[in-house]
Design a protein around this motif. Structure first.
Motif, PDB file in Angstrom:
ATOM      1  N   ASP A  22       1.063  -1.087   0.751  1.00 35.23           N
ATOM      2  CA  ASP A  22      -0.056   0.270  -0.072  1.00 35.23           C
ATOM      3  C   ASP A  22       1.026   0.874   0.225  1.00 35.23           C
ATOM      4  O   ASP A  22       1.370   1.556   1.299  1.00 35.23           O
ATOM      5  N   CYS A 151      -8.001   3.916   5.652  1.00 29.87           N
ATOM      6  CA  CYS A 151      -6.697   4.416   5.378  1.00 29.87           C
ATOM      7  C   CYS A 151      -7.136   5.898   4.595  1.00 29.87           C
ATOM      8  O   CYS A 151      -7.191   7.255   5.137  1.00 29.87           O
ATOM      9  N   THR A 189      10.274   8.929   3.186  1.00 30.16           N
ATOM     10  CA  THR A 189       9.468   7.857   4.240  1.00 30.16           C
ATOM     11  C   THR A 189       8.599   6.730   2.814  1.00 30.16           C
ATOM     12  O   THR A 189       8.601   5.569   3.103  1.00 30.16           O
ATOM     13  N   ARG A 214       5.172  17.568  12.016  1.00 32.02           N
ATOM     14  CA  ARG A 214       6.470  16.801  12.730  1.00 32.02           C
ATOM     15  C   ARG A 214       7.395  17.800  11.230  1.00 32.02           C
ATOM     16  O   ARG A 214       7.299  17.683  10.043  1.00 32.02           O
ATOM     17  N   LEU A 228       2.440  23.072  11.460  1.00 31.35           N
ATOM     18  CA  LEU A 228       1.443  23.785  11.824  1.00 31.35           C
ATOM     19  C   LEU A 228       0.638  22.421  12.781  1.00 31.35           C
ATOM     20  O   LEU A 228       0.962  21.362  12.999  1.00 31.35           O
ATOM     21  N   PRO A 230      -1.744  19.021  14.712  1.00 26.59           N
ATOM     22  CA  PRO A 230      -2.577  18.599  13.428  1.00 26.59           C
ATOM     23  C   PRO A 230      -4.141  18.982  13.132  1.00 26.59           C
ATOM     24  O   PRO A 230      -4.804  19.602  14.617  1.00 26.59           O
ATOM     25  N   ASP A 233      -5.375  22.137   9.198  1.00 28.17           N
ATOM     26  CA  ASP A 233      -5.091  22.687   7.929  1.00 28.17           C
ATOM     27  C   ASP A 233      -6.101  23.061   6.932  1.00 28.17           C
ATOM     28  O   ASP A 233      -5.381  23.784   6.518  1.00 28.17           O
ATOM     29  N   ARG A 311      -6.577  12.680   8.348  1.00 26.17           N
ATOM     30  CA  ARG A 311      -6.632  11.243   9.798  1.00 26.17           C
ATOM     31  C   ARG A 311      -7.167  11.709  11.239  1.00 26.17           C
ATOM     32  O   ARG A 311      -6.814  12.184  11.880  1.00 26.17           O
ATOM     33  N   TYR A 455      -2.130   4.111  -7.205  1.00 26.05           N
ATOM     34  CA  TYR A 455      -2.571   5.600  -6.649  1.00 26.05           C
ATOM     35  C   TYR A 455      -1.712   6.543  -7.253  1.00 26.05           C
ATOM     36  O   TYR A 455      -1.932   7.891  -6.199  1.00 26.05           O
ATOM     37  N   ILE A 577       0.276  12.221  16.714  1.00 24.72           N
ATOM     38  CA  ILE A 577       0.585  11.436  16.130  1.00 24.72           C
ATOM     39  C   ILE A 577       0.793  10.479  15.912  1.00 24.72           C
ATOM     40  O   ILE A 577       1.824  10.123  16.593  1.00 24.72           O
ATOM     41  N   PRO A 579       2.434   9.013  13.010  1.00 26.51           N
ATOM     42  CA  PRO A 579       2.383   8.354  11.437  1.00 26.51           C
ATOM     43  C   PRO A 579       3.910   7.051  11.572  1.00 26.51           C
ATOM     44  O   PRO A 579       3.748   7.108  11.855  1.00 26.51           O
ATOM     45  N   ALA A 581       6.541   5.295  10.910  1.00 28.31           N
ATOM     46  CA  ALA A 581       7.869   4.358  10.821  1.00 28.31           C
ATOM     47  C   ALA A 581       9.080   4.710   9.422  1.00 28.31           C
ATOM     48  O   ALA A 581       8.461   3.328   8.820  1.00 28.31           O
ATOM     49  N   TYR A 691      -4.916  10.602  13.744  1.00 30.16           N
ATOM     50  CA  TYR A 691      -4.237  12.264  14.388  1.00 30.16           C
ATOM     51  C   TYR A 691      -4.973  12.978  15.261  1.00 30.16           C
ATOM     52  O   TYR A 691      -4.693  13.514  15.092  1.00 30.16           O
TER      53      TYR A 691
HETATM   54  N1  LIG Z   1       7.271   3.458   4.823  1.00 26.37           N
HETATM   55  C1  LIG Z   1       6.450   3.752   4.798  1.00 26.37           C
HETATM   56  N2  LIG Z   1       6.204   3.985   3.321  1.00 26.37           N
HETATM   57  C2  LIG Z   1       4.388   3.853   2.990  1.00 26.37           C
HETATM   58  C3  LIG Z   1       3.256   3.351   4.725  1.00 26.37           C
HETATM   59  C4  LIG Z   1       4.354   3.621   5.816  1.00 26.37           C
HETATM   60  O1  LIG Z   1       3.659   3.010   6.739  1.00 26.37           O
HETATM   61  N3  LIG Z   1       5.707   3.007   5.967  1.00 26.37           N
HETATM   62  N4  LIG Z   1       2.211   3.638   4.621  1.00 26.37           N
HETATM   63  C5  LIG Z   1       1.726   3.764   3.103  1.00 26.37           C
HETATM   64  C6  LIG Z   1       0.512   3.850   3.469  1.00 26.37           C
HETATM   65  S1  LIG Z   1      -0.516   3.183   3.911  1.00 26.37           S
HETATM   66  C7  LIG Z   1      -0.139   5.322   3.261  1.00 26.37           C
HETATM   67  S2  LIG Z   1      -1.606   5.766   3.589  1.00 26.37           S
HETATM   68  C8  LIG Z   1       0.798   6.403   2.539  1.00 26.37           C
HETATM   69  C9  LIG Z   1       0.161   7.343   3.312  1.00 26.37           C
HETATM   70  O2  LIG Z   1       1.619   8.809   2.981  1.00 26.37           O
HETATM   71  P1  LIG Z   1       1.540   9.386   3.217  1.00 26.37           P
HETATM   72  O3  LIG Z   1       0.345  10.307   3.701  1.00 26.37           O
HETATM   73  O4  LIG Z   1       2.921  10.324   2.505  1.00 26.37           O
HETATM   74  O5  LIG Z   1       1.962   9.553   4.679  1.00 26.37           O
HETATM   75  P2  LIG Z   1       3.033   9.938   5.488  1.00 26.37           P
HETATM   76  O6  LIG Z   1       4.173   9.883   5.559  1.00 26.37           O
HETATM   77  O7  LIG Z   1       2.563   8.622   6.957  1.00 26.37           O
HETATM   78  O8  LIG Z   1       2.768  11.362   5.962  1.00 26.37           O
HETATM   79  C10 LIG Z   1       2.126  11.502   6.417  1.00 26.37           C
HETATM   80  C11 LIG Z   1       2.698  12.961   7.320  1.00 26.37           C
HETATM   81  O9  LIG Z   1       1.584  13.705   8.110  1.00 26.37           O
HETATM   82  C12 LIG Z   1       1.821  14.241   8.755  1.00 26.37           C
HETATM   83  N5  LIG Z   1       0.769  14.422   9.877  1.00 26.37           N
HETATM   84  C13 LIG Z   1       0.153  14.116  10.458  1.00 26.37           C
HETATM   85  N6  LIG Z   1      -1.163  14.722  11.212  1.00 26.37           N
HETATM   86  C14 LIG Z   1      -0.753  15.596  10.211  1.00 26.37           C
HETATM   87  C15 LIG Z   1      -2.216  16.626  10.085  1.00 26.37           C
HETATM   88  O10 LIG Z   1      -2.965  17.485  10.800  1.00 26.37           O
HETATM   89  N7  LIG Z   1      -2.294  17.865   8.872  1.00 26.37           N
HETATM   90  C16 LIG Z   1      -0.487  17.719   8.209  1.00 26.37           C
HETATM   91  N8  LIG Z   1       0.091  18.868   6.950  1.00 26.37           N
HETATM   92  N9  LIG Z   1       0.229  16.846   8.452  1.00 26.37           N
HETATM   93  C17 LIG Z   1       0.166  15.694   9.459  1.00 26.37           C
HETATM   94  C18 LIG Z   1       2.693  13.267   9.452  1.00 26.37           C
HETATM   95  O11 LIG Z   1       3.822  13.882  11.356  1.00 26.37           O
HETATM   96  C19 LIG Z   1       3.770  12.424   8.535  1.00 26.37           C
HETATM   97  O12 LIG Z   1       4.537  13.121   8.373  1.00 26.37           O
HETATM   98  O13 LIG Z   1       2.429   5.936   2.882  1.00 26.37           O
HETATM   99  C20 LIG Z   1       2.140   4.586   2.304  1.00 26.37           C
HETATM  100  N10 LIG Z   1       4.019   4.379   2.398  1.00 26.37           N
END
Ligand SMILES: Nc1nc2c(c(=O)[nH]1)N[C@H]1C(S)=C(S)[C@@H](COP(=O)(O)OP(=O)(O)OC[C@H]3O[C@@H](n4cnc5c(=O)[nH]c(N)nc54)[C@H](O)[C@@H]3O)O[C@H]1N2
Ligand SMILES: Nc1nc2c(c(=O)[nH]1)N[C@H]1C(S)=C(S)[C@@H](COP(=O)(O)OP(=O)(O)OC[C@H]3O[C@@H](n4cnc5c(=O)[nH]c(N)nc54)[C@H](O)[C@@H]3O)O[C@H]1N2
Ligand code: SF4
Ligand SMILES: [Mo]
Length: 709
Positions: A22, A151, A189, A214, A228, A230, A233, A311, A455, A577, A579, A581, A691
């Motif tokens: 995913d 998700c 990440t 973060r 900002l 959580p 936005d 979230r 996606y 929050i 997020p 690792a 979050y």
């Molecule tokens: N290595 C790694 N890669 C992944 C995943 C994983 O678990 N590990 N998960 C996969 C999945 S299932 C998904 S859905 C995607 C997710 O992809 P992204 O949505 O890019 O996921 P994250 O890396 O979780 O980034 C989320 C960021 O949102 C920030 N955040 C938290 N709350 C808020 C908020 O209220 N406002 C704002 N602006 N930022 C906020 C967090 O600090 C985090 O840095 O990634 C995928 N890729």
């Protein structure tokens, strides 16, 4: 059913595959097989989005596949639920018993099969091993349906309400942008291929802005970081619009032709001065003005929005506001302008869902739907006119709900019910599998056929098996095929092989099947700048401000925050929050030794000021708690720019970051961060608000010993 293209012993060859995880990048894989064993998993250099590179996790896919703890025979429970004690049994014994139990429930009456609950998500994103044969089976059985919200549903439905579908920019054209907002996303990440594109843009002179509570690895490398609070936005987006309106930075012509209902939004935005939004977001109004000027005056402007920011309670409204921003400044006129949250809607007409999933097998029945995000409550619910029957059996595949679903104390309690019949199709004895009556050994992506959409880009993908199934593993589709036979389902579709399904998953008028078969991928034909002249997939082709069912988007404060819930915040003053690792993918890979060694143990990042007032030092073991429960983690304390440890300075004041998603059994006290999250749902999309969570933190009495397990 053995895969047809497993390598015979004695040769070395490369098999074309797809990363099943995913992740928006959906990489094309080259799997090298020598003497019937996978020796290397690498990125396909020809596939443009992959560009020959994989993330660290999936480079280790062979380590995961040949892991000594892989479940390789069917297992039957001998211990208590959750204890994880099993004995091996034969496939026939397991499948006969499972089919017998499901039949007995279904035989009680016309709607009785609703007491049987499928539970699955995106352990593999494949169309065949996901909701392919399984969906056919559930439809025919008339089982309860599952609302797969865990998700992306808040953002996904919000995006579709605004643009008409989950569609957006092409990822590669971000390279030509002059201003990129990386909003609610940590691509270093979670989408490393997008990050590479963003760096190309940066080298060419683009400005990168990260909007994230973060200070992530990504935020550190951007020109501006807006840290900002959580869930704020929407307020930020409205204040940006305030500035666009008051400075005359709007593209009036684009709005006039391609946006419906702008006046209502304009009025709302004018109420959000930078000062008002700054107070809500916990940031400096100057940062909002600076960002607004860039957004108003730089072209092309692009936004990589991601699911991290939705979230929270108001996640859907926030996505709708942010999705309207590029419309207001005409960013879509250029192929390097606009927004990308998800590209999955481009596949809507390319995938043959009706054929793959056969909803017609319901034959007019309308079974109830259970939301996967409230499985904690729902497993504990009695029968009622509202809910329908108590859940008596649950079949889990491609998911680990005991670790990943919110409020996990309740989820674990539900799965521990002695009267619940539980089947888990898995590679490993996860927290969920530990609660099963039967664990069925599943094949990995290297051992089965599949077809994939994505996606994050617009290539249809094909996965060929590289090796024969290990041990007695069987693909998900094969398990449902065999269960169907035992249930007496005689429709010919239950005899389709995995390969047949994979090869027929796409509509030949939309996907070049010969290219797909030859290369393993084929690009959908979609314009470079799809909305340069409007043409959004809404009924009137315009982006919608006032969307049916959603209204005009607004900022909705969190359920739980210092400003919106002061009484709760008096006891639990820190926003948490959780997020991902970097070295895990949700809860997958937590059991891969090399990756777990890198992450070491569950951590909680805290700002130095928040730690100091609690007498917490870097490296202390802390207890994180609220009314829902508590969990232990090692504190990583830092103030931006100083402090000890590699992750020092990642937390802003008032916010703690509990990185996820650990298996509970690897936690210090057998829990993880979801012990603290709640089951209240988002404004749009019925999704969890992981979050949106207040906690308190204290130094734990336990001495700071080494990691558990
Ligand atoms: N290595 C790694 N890669 C992944 C995943 C994983 O678990 N590990 N998960 C996969 C999945 S299932 C998904 S859905 C995607 C997710 O992809 P992204 O949505 O890019 O996921 P994250 O890396 O979780 O980034 C989320 C960021 O949102 C920030 N955040 C938290 N709350 C808020 C908020 O209220 N406002 C704002 N602006 N930022 C906020 C967090 O600090 C985090 O840095 O990634 C995928 N890729
Ligand atoms: N606190 C907190 N909780 C979160 C999140 C967060 O950021 N914070 N992220 C949320 C998000 S974005 C998501 S998407 C969910 C993810 O939740 P899940 O979709 O449950 O993802 P995983 O935890 O990776 O579990 C997937 C499981 O599927 C198994 N699997 C993989 N391939 C196959 C296969 O072919 N067959 C079978 N039978 N099994 C297979 C894997 O071994 C793994 O155990 O978690 C959510 N939970
Ligand atoms: S997890 Fe994402 S980046 Fe890693 S190989 Fe899979 S698709 Fe590519
Ligand atoms: Mo996700």
């Amino acid at each position: 059913m053995p895969p047809t293209s497993a390598a015979p012993a004695g040769d070395t060859r490369t098999v074309q595959a797809v990363c099943p995880h995913d992740c928006p990048d959906t990489c094309a894989l080259h799997v090298t097989v020598a003497d019937g064993r996978v020796v290397r998993v690498a990125g396909d250099p020809e596939h443009p989005p992959t560009n020959g590179a994989l993330c660290t996790k999936v480079s280790r896919y062979a380590e995961r596949t040949y892991h000594p703890e892989r479940v390789l025979t069917p297992l039957k429970r001998v211990g208590r639920k959750g204890e994880g004690r099993f004995v091996p049994v034969g496939w026939d014994e397991a499948l006969d018993d499972i089919a017998g139990r499901l039949k007995a429930i279904a035989a009680r009456g016309p709607d009785a099969a609703q007491a049987i609950q499928p539970y699955s998500y995106a352990g593999t994103m494949g169309l065949v091993q996901g909701e392919g044969m399984a969906a056919r089976f559930w439809h025919k059985l008339g089982a309860s349906q599952l609302d797969r919200t865990i998700c992306s549903n808040a953002g996904g439905e919000a995006l579709a309400a605004t643009y008409g579908a989950k569609v957006g920019m092409h990822v590669e054209f971000f390279a030509e942008s002059r201003l990129i907002l990386i909003w609610g996303s940590n691509p270093i990440t979670s989408s490393v291929h997008f990050w590479n594109v963003a760096q190309q843009a940066k080298r060419a002179g683009a400005r990168l802005v990260c909007i994230d509570p973060r200070r992530t690895e990504t935020a550190e490398k951007c020109h501006q970081h807006v840290a900002l609070l959580p869930g704020t936005d929407g307020a930020l987006a409205l204040a940006l619009m305030h500035e666009l309106v008051t400075h005359g930075w709007l593209d009036d012509d684009y709005i006039e032709r391609h946006v419906e209902g702008f006046e209502k939004l304009r009025e709302r935005a004018l109420a959000w001065t930078p000062e008002r939004a700054a107070a809500e977001c916990g940031i400096d109004p100057g940062a909002i003005r600076e960002l607004a000027r860039e957004v108003g005056t730089t072209r092309p402007l692009s936004i990589r929005l991601n699911y991290g920011m939705q979230r929270v309670r108001g996640g859907g409204n926030a996505v709708r506001l942010i999705a309207l921003l590029p419309c207001l400044v005409g960013a879509w006129r250029h192929r390097a302008g606009g927004l990308l949250l998800s590209s999955s809607g481009w596949f809507r007409s390319a995938r043959r869902d009706a054929w793959l999933q056969r909803p017609d097998l319901l034959e007019g029945r309308r079974p109830r739907t259970v939301n996967m995000s409230t499985i904690g409550d729902d497993l504990l619910r009695e029968a009622s006119p509202d809910f329908g029957p108590r859940i008596e059996a649950i079949v889990v595949y491609n998911s680990n709900p005991v670790a990943v679903a919110p409020e996990s104390a309740k989820v674990a309690r539900g799965f521990a019910r002695e009267d619940l019949f539980t089947v888990v199709l898995e590679h490993f004895l996860t927290d969920t599998a530990d609660h099963a009556d039967y664990v069925l050994p599943a094949t990995t992506q290297l051992e089965h056929w599949d077809a994939h959409v994505t996606y994050g880009h617009v290539y249809a993908m094909l996965n060929r098996p590289a090796i024969a199934p290990l041990g007695q593993a069987r693909s998900n589709a094969e398990v449902f095929r065999q269960l169907a036979a035992r249930m007496g389902f005689t429709e010919p579709c239950f005899a389709d092989s995995d390969e047949t399904m994979a090869m027929a998953a796409f509509d030949p008028s939309r996907v070049k099947l010969d290219e797909l078969a030859k290369k393993g991928w084929s690009r959908l034909a979609i314009a470079d700048a799809p909305f340069a002249a409007g043409g959004f997939p809404t009924p009137n082709g315009k982006a919608l401000v006032d969307a049916p069912g959603c209204g005009v988007p607004d900022h909705l404060p969190n359920y739980e925050s210092v400003r919106s819930a002061p009484e709760l915040a008096a006891r639990y003053p820190l926003a948490m929050i959780s997020p991902p690792a970097r070295n895990f993918l949700n809860s997958s890979f937590v059991n891969v030794p090399s990756l777990r060694a890198t992450e070491r143990e569950p951590v909680l990042e805290m700002h130095g000021d928040d730690a100091a007032v609690r007498g917490i030092a870097d490296g202390d073991i802390v207890r994180i708690f609220n009314d829902r429960g508590s969990t232990l983690a090692r504190a990583v304390v830092g103030t931006a720019g100083e402090g000890a440890g590699k992750d020092a300075g990642r937390a802003r004041p008032g916010v703690v970051n509990g990185l996820g998603v650990w298996w509970r059994k690897y936690g210090r006290d057998g829990t993880n961060v979801n012990q603290l999250t709640h089951q209240r749902l988002t404004d749009i999309g019925r999704a969890p608000a992981f979050y949106d969570c207040l906690v308190q933190v204290e130094r734990a009495a336990a001495p700071a010993a080494g990691p558990a397990a």
